[in-house]
Scaffold this active site. Sequence first.
Site, PDB file in Angstrom:
ATOM      1  CE  LYS A  79      -3.989   1.968   2.485  1.00 15.16           C
ATOM      2  NZ  LYS A  79      -4.837   1.832   3.684  1.00 15.16           N
ATOM      3  CB  SER A 154      -8.022   3.723   2.663  1.00 12.87           C
ATOM      4  OG  SER A 154      -7.194   3.122   3.647  1.00 12.87           O
ATOM      5  CB  SER A 178      -8.237   0.970   5.782  1.00 17.28           C
ATOM      6  OG  SER A 178      -8.900   2.200   5.656  1.00 17.28           O
TER       7      SER A 178
END
EC number: 6.3.5.7
Lengths: 485, 476
Positions: A79, A154, A178
Amino acid sequence: MDIINLTAMDMREKLKNKEISARDIVEAHIDRLQKMEEDLNAFITISKEEALNAADIIDEKIKKGEKLGPLAGIPIGVKDNIITKDIKTTCGSKMLENFIPPYESTVVEKIKKADGIILGKTNMDEFAMGSSTETSYFGITKNPIDTQRVPGGSSGGSAAAVRAKEVAIALGSDTGGSIRQPASFCGVVGLKPTYGLVSRYGLVSLANSLDQIGTLGRNVTDVALLLNAIVGYDEKDSTSVNMDIIDYIEGLSEDVKGMRIGVPKEYLNLNMDERVKEQILNSIEIFKNMGAVVEEISLPHIEYALATYYIISTAEISSNMARFDGIRYGYRAKDYETLDELYINSRSEAFGEEVKRRIMFGTYSLSKDNNEKIYKKAAKVRTIIKEDFDKIFEDYDIILSPTSPSLPFRIGERIEEPLAMYKSDIFTVPINLTGICAISIPCGYVEGLPVGLQIIGDKFEELKVLRLARAFEKHVSLGGENIGL
Amino acid sequence: MAYKTVIGLEIHVELMTDTKIFCSCPNEFGGEANTHCCPVCLGLPGALPVLNKAVLEYAIKAGIAFNSKIANITKMDRKHYFYPDLVKGYQISQDDVPLCSGGYVEIELEEGTKKIGLTRIHIEEDTGKSIHTEEGDSLLDYNRAGVPLIEIVTEPDMNTPEEARLFLEKLKSTLKYIEVSDCKMEEGSLRCDININVVDTETGKKTNITELKNLNSFSGAVKAMEYEEKRHISLLKEGENTERETRRWDEVKNETIIMREKGEVADYRYAVETDILPIEIKDEWIEELKNSLPELPHAKKQRFIKEYDIPEYDAGVLTQSKELADFYEETVKYIDDPKQVSNWIMGDVLRRINDEELEIEDLKFKPKDLAKLLELINEGKISNNIGKKVLRTMFETGDSPEKIVKEKGLIQISDEDELEKIVEKVLSENEQSIIDYKNGKDRALGYLVGQVMKVTKGKANPQMANQIIRDMIEEQ
């Protein structure tokens, strides 16, 4: 044999047995990536050259008969809010569009030490603020199952990349759901470990008392494999916990008979998609059939969790975002006369709407007039919610809930309604507030769209959570594997 | 009309730990710009602070030395504001649970001892430094970012600038005693902000508090306070009041100048620093640190009085700094006359040090050399006055007293035959003085001795010269 269809564990085995080379693995995934990215946009940066070099080094090791690390040859997505030395780390924001970190995060250091191969940096909501990956400065990531829909967020890029077989496994970060919510939306497995189990050194803080790095994969074992590689005390993170290392793969196969599972009545009474609820109730029956004891429990203060979460997280966000001032790195506005204008213009031009909204919330609740009555009060409520969970874990091993109250929604459907977006975190945020661990695993499909089941464990009970998840996974055949792309 | 001045101080002191407060960068003054920095002290995204235990240790020592209560549980907080030298948009400091609370510092006034209360002592990180060039550019040096600080806040217990000066001197000497800071104001390792206002004790009317900043020396601080005291009183006299504002001392103009109006109070939006867990400080550790502290000024003074049998005044002067006290004790080791050593140090040595604004550590000669000098005097090899001259040379060159005496030919003339010849000559040239002496004018004897010293350029043994003159006159 199609390499991309292999699990991470299998890739590792076949590499060890010299059936395939690390270069084969990386090339196969780069091919896949190039094919899929046009539709998905799961990546912000693809580190092709670095990945190929890493693969060659591993192949050289194999040739020389050197010992391989536990992640040898496995392509991994990271990420983009996790620092990678010399590789752009943008946090999905214009603010850090060209930020190339001069140092390495602890997790990436560990992955490299374990011979894992970083294939690239995955897309995310800007600074991890969002539940749909729609707030990224680098465009929306689409759900591989249905490209009209969001992948969740996210960590939407990581979840989508894993689902679309662009990488075998991925790192995400989870501050209020997330990892788990996009795992649920993309039909993959996503684990948020206990706060302190994985070093946060090099994770760009969103809300630092809630943030935790975790792992995503297409099955429970792969998730455990990556977890094994990244856990452990880190002297660079004061909140990391110094404890004995557990092997999360060993012991996965143990029986779950007699495990005591609690289902909070408050959760099932909540307003949610009935189809999701039905899948969860089915799953509960499956656990009963496997020999677990399932009982209704109560978390009396859970209704305050969402408000508490948004107060604490936005307060910390407003603080953590303060360092992005255009002075030392990151975006700086071209037009300014005074120092104040430099700050205001840089931040106004480089931060997106959602980031600004949360900075405003947080600034408000930390201000002198509200500090006591909003921020400090939320901290007290947080303690009360923690106590609710502590009490349950005296009698139960696991708590079950849906991961998300809804199915993956359509792109654009909720982006104009921040409150509706925030509400979709209702089942996931209490886990971050209390610092415990939870996993989301696919538990069924509704009209081709996946439903995620959240398995919640007490602090440092990852093994219990993974074991139950693994048992469930073995027990049910979902048949959703090849839906969509 | 009677006025009472009220002064409170906020002092920032850099701790001389080996490394910075949250990372392992060296904690050193100076260095090429931006070379003592890492992702942590630069506040790069993703970097996390880890509290340096030595900072706690040093700050707790200061708390113990100032009689503060040490917290058993404390925590760090974030204080938010934007400034380019502040790398994270917040300073990691302490808000509602400081490491040390309360405490006091004793100062000696003519009317007796006065306790100046402390509100708190807390730990925090220093910021970087902005350098503004003549071309109008602002440059940033982050070497100082993350240097550990303690902030000491006093109660408004000081009523004259002199009391504030005495407080600062005592604070500085104590911090140097316990070796937690070098307290060099010129290098910024001790920085002081002053809050001052004046109360009309008859009407009870008060002026608004003025904050004084950017003070570079204790003497500057005193001048600034004296200036403000007068300004506040004259405004009170005219029935006016001061503005709530921050002023700085201008050394050239010798006046305070407004820096900024206070207006609204800054909102620092304090939040808990959750990257650092709450800090537990066990009583055993506090006890251990207490026992590790060196002798503090007051205890040392009492010991000097007892051990060296010197007056309280002498002991007070000699223990005003650890370095001076060490110098004294070292000298006494070599020469067993504590009062004589005290006289010389308090007299010629300190006078010179104060005149030239030296530090005792900067002296070119060693305690052993001073002892040797006194020995030369006591043995009669040089006179007291020659001794003072030799000391002056020692200040300049650092040479040993023996070497100076030898090279300059300063050995005292103690040879009786030689002295008799000189006296004979002096007497033959000063017959009037002999008559005066015989008539009972004692001053004449002094004049004659003086003449002998003049002829010998001060090298004659004065006692011997005195005796020989008397003997010779009587023989006449």
